[in-house]
Write a protein that holds these residues in place. Structure first.
Motif, PDB file in Angstrom:
ATOM      1  N   LYS A  31       5.232  12.541   3.053  1.00 27.56           N
ATOM      2  CA  LYS A  31       3.784  12.671   3.251  1.00 27.56           C
ATOM      3  C   LYS A  31       3.029  11.692   2.346  1.00 27.56           C
ATOM      4  N   HIS A  34       3.401   8.149   3.671  1.00 28.17           N
ATOM      5  CA  HIS A  34       2.594   7.967   4.883  1.00 28.17           C
ATOM      6  C   HIS A  34       1.115   7.793   4.519  1.00 28.17           C
ATOM      7  N   ASP A  35       0.618   8.623   3.610  1.00 25.81           N
ATOM      8  CA  ASP A  35      -0.783   8.508   3.184  1.00 25.81           C
ATOM      9  C   ASP A  35      -1.041   7.189   2.467  1.00 25.81           C
ATOM     10  N   ALA A  37       0.559   4.367   2.904  1.00 25.96           N
ATOM     11  CA  ALA A  37       0.584   3.285   3.900  1.00 25.96           C
ATOM     12  C   ALA A  37      -0.712   3.268   4.707  1.00 25.96           C
ATOM     13  N   ARG A  38      -1.214   4.451   5.049  1.00 25.50           N
ATOM     14  CA  ARG A  38      -2.465   4.540   5.805  1.00 25.50           C
ATOM     15  C   ARG A  38      -3.629   4.003   4.982  1.00 25.50           C
ATOM     16  N   LYS A  39      -3.670   4.330   3.705  1.00 27.38           N
ATOM     17  CA  LYS A  39      -4.730   3.829   2.833  1.00 27.38           C
ATOM     18  C   LYS A  39      -4.645   2.310   2.680  1.00 27.38           C
ATOM     19  N   GLU A  40      -3.449   1.787   2.600  1.00 25.31           N
ATOM     20  CA  GLU A  40      -3.268   0.336   2.489  1.00 25.31           C
ATOM     21  C   GLU A  40      -3.771  -0.374   3.743  1.00 25.31           C
ATOM     22  N   VAL A  41      -3.487   0.206   4.907  1.00 25.33           N
ATOM     23  CA  VAL A  41      -3.966  -0.387   6.158  1.00 25.33           C
ATOM     24  C   VAL A  41      -5.487  -0.348   6.214  1.00 25.33           C
ATOM     25  N   GLN A  42      -6.076   0.777   5.802  1.00 28.50           N
ATOM     26  CA  GLN A  42      -7.534   0.882   5.797  1.00 28.50           C
ATOM     27  C   GLN A  42      -8.152  -0.118   4.833  1.00 28.50           C
ATOM     28  N   GLU A  45      -8.022  -3.515   6.431  1.00 28.42           N
ATOM     29  CA  GLU A  45      -9.021  -3.621   7.488  1.00 28.42           C
ATOM     30  C   GLU A  45     -10.413  -3.819   6.891  1.00 28.42           C
TER      31      GLU A  45
END
Length: 85
Positions: A31, A34-35, A37-42, A45
């Motif tokens: 978890k 995953h969080d 990686a999601r923050k890195e993508v955001q 962006e």
């Protein structure tokens, strides 16, 4: 002395606790990864959007003036006149 059944129960509980701890840590780590990686993508962006805005502002403000001295169409006189204004 403790009966063998109690010893079996103790060691079974110990082994169950260790297995549970390992599995639970793995799920928490998944978890967290995953969080992250999601923050890195955001974040990437967001940087991309900021760069696009800066590029658009730079293109609007230039009015076709090339300020990069390494560019083939660079004109020093035009740049100096633009800075005088």
């Amino acid at each position: 002395m403790v009966s063998p059944a109690v010893n079996v129960l103790r060691y079974t509980a110990l082994a169950s606790g260790i297995v549970y701890g390992v599995v639970h840590r793995k799920t928490l780590q998944d978890k967290f990864d995953h969080d992250a990686a999601r923050k890195e993508v955001q974040l990437r962006e967001h940087w991309l959007q900021e760069a696009k805005k800066a590029w658009a502002n730079r293109q609007k403000g230039n009015s076709g003036l090339i300020t990069d001295p390494d560019a083939p169409g660079f004109d020093l006189e035009a740049v100096l006149k633009a800075y005088e204004k």
